[in-house]
Motif scaffolding. Structure first.
Motif, PDB file in Angstrom:
ATOM      1  N   VAL A  89       0.839  -1.188   0.000  1.00 42.91           N
ATOM      2  CA  VAL A  89       0.000   0.000   0.000  1.00 42.91           C
ATOM      3  C   VAL A  89       0.875   1.238   0.000  1.00 42.91           C
ATOM      4  N   PHE A  90       0.491   2.212  -0.829  1.00 44.14           N
ATOM      5  CA  PHE A  90       1.166   3.506  -0.926  1.00 44.14           C
ATOM      6  C   PHE A  90       0.080   4.566  -0.821  1.00 44.14           C
ATOM      7  N   SER A  91      -0.037   5.184   0.360  1.00 48.19           N
ATOM      8  CA  SER A  91      -1.191   6.040   0.628  1.00 48.19           C
ATOM      9  C   SER A  91      -0.839   7.180   1.573  1.00 48.19           C
ATOM     10  N   SER A 100      -3.041  -1.160  10.054  1.00 41.57           N
ATOM     11  CA  SER A 100      -3.384  -2.487  10.599  1.00 41.57           C
ATOM     12  C   SER A 100      -4.443  -3.173   9.744  1.00 41.57           C
ATOM     13  N   ARG A 101      -5.413  -2.413   9.300  1.00 39.91           N
ATOM     14  CA  ARG A 101      -6.477  -2.970   8.452  1.00 39.91           C
ATOM     15  C   ARG A 101      -5.887  -3.494   7.146  1.00 39.91           C
ATOM     16  N   CYS A 102      -4.999  -2.715   6.548  1.00 36.75           N
ATOM     17  CA  CYS A 102      -4.363  -3.134   5.297  1.00 36.75           C
ATOM     18  C   CYS A 102      -3.547  -4.411   5.485  1.00 36.75           C
ATOM     19  N   LEU A 103      -2.783  -4.462   6.553  1.00 35.79           N
ATOM     20  CA  LEU A 103      -1.981  -5.657   6.826  1.00 35.79           C
ATOM     21  C   LEU A 103      -2.867  -6.865   7.100  1.00 35.79           C
ATOM     22  N   ALA A 104      -3.994  -6.637   7.775  1.00 36.00           N
ATOM     23  CA  ALA A 104      -4.940  -7.734   8.029  1.00 36.00           C
ATOM     24  C   ALA A 104      -5.551  -8.246   6.727  1.00 36.00           C
ATOM     25  N   LEU A 105      -5.643  -7.368   5.729  1.00 37.40           N
ATOM     26  CA  LEU A 105      -6.174  -7.766   4.417  1.00 37.40           C
ATOM     27  C   LEU A 105      -5.092  -8.319   3.497  1.00 37.40           C
ATOM     28  N   PHE A 110       3.256  -1.180   4.082  1.00 43.18           N
ATOM     29  CA  PHE A 110       2.497   0.069   3.949  1.00 43.18           C
ATOM     30  C   PHE A 110       3.509   1.216   3.909  1.00 43.18           C
ATOM     31  N   PHE A 111       3.391   2.067   2.896  1.00 39.63           N
ATOM     32  CA  PHE A 111       4.278   3.212   2.748  1.00 39.63           C
ATOM     33  C   PHE A 111       3.454   4.492   2.671  1.00 39.63           C
ATOM     34  N   ASP A 112       3.877   5.493   3.419  1.00 38.93           N
ATOM     35  CA  ASP A 112       3.204   6.788   3.459  1.00 38.93           C
ATOM     36  C   ASP A 112       3.709   7.631   2.284  1.00 38.93           C
ATOM     37  N   LEU A 120       9.595   2.762  -0.416  1.00 40.05           N
ATOM     38  CA  LEU A 120       8.816   1.951  -1.359  1.00 40.05           C
ATOM     39  C   LEU A 120       9.719   1.472  -2.489  1.00 40.05           C
ATOM     40  N   LEU A 121      10.513   2.366  -3.054  1.00 43.98           N
ATOM     41  CA  LEU A 121      11.410   1.986  -4.150  1.00 43.98           C
ATOM     42  C   LEU A 121      12.447   0.965  -3.690  1.00 43.98           C
ATOM     43  N   ASP A 122      12.965   1.123  -2.476  1.00 44.46           N
ATOM     44  CA  ASP A 122      13.906   0.142  -1.924  1.00 44.46           C
ATOM     45  C   ASP A 122      13.239  -1.228  -1.794  1.00 44.46           C
TER      46      ASP A 122
END
Length: 131
Positions: A89-91, A100-105, A110-112, A120-122
């Motif tokens: 996720v990039f949000s 947590s919701r994203c990881l549960a799915l 997750f990247f801000d 994210l690129l790394d």
């Protein structure tokens, strides 16, 4: 006869055209990564992933008329239909509850968007190298 190098087939699920262009350009600079498509809504994303079977999906949460949470849920509920891509996720919505919701799915990371583009690129580069 040398074998073809393995390529990390990647889709970008993002509705912001400026960010999509930026991210596509940055990913093009990573050896072993190929962006095979992009989508701006949940429906477009699911059709794209079903058709292209990428290994990696970069998912924004705020999509045109829909949410990336629906994309993640579909990947988790019917992995065979979508080829079980690795989802990240990039949000801008980086509240711990949202993460947590994203990881549960099933999101792997997750990247801000505000400050974690390099992270994210790394992550993508490391994933491509691990193939």
């Amino acid at each position: 006869m040398p074998s073809e190098p393995t390529v990390l087939r990647t889709v970008i699920i993002e509705d912001n055209a400026v960010l999509l262009d930026l991210l596509t350009g940055m990913l093009a600079g990573i050896e072993g990564v190929s962006v095979v498509g992009h989508a701006a809504s949940e429906a477009e994303a699911l059709a794209l992933v079903r058709a292209t079977r990428p290994q990696l999906a970069i998912v924004d949460l705020e999509l045109r008329g829909s949410s990336g949470l629906g994309v993640l849920a579909a990947f988790q509920q019917t992995p065979d239909e979508y080829g079980a891509p690795l989802a990240i996720v990039f949000s801008n919505h980086a509240h711990p509850i949202v993460q947590s919701r994203c990881l549960a799915l099933g999101a792997r990371a997750f990247f801000d968007k505000s400050f974690q583009m390099d992270d994210l690129l790394d992550f993508v580069q490391a994933t491509a190298r691990a193939l």
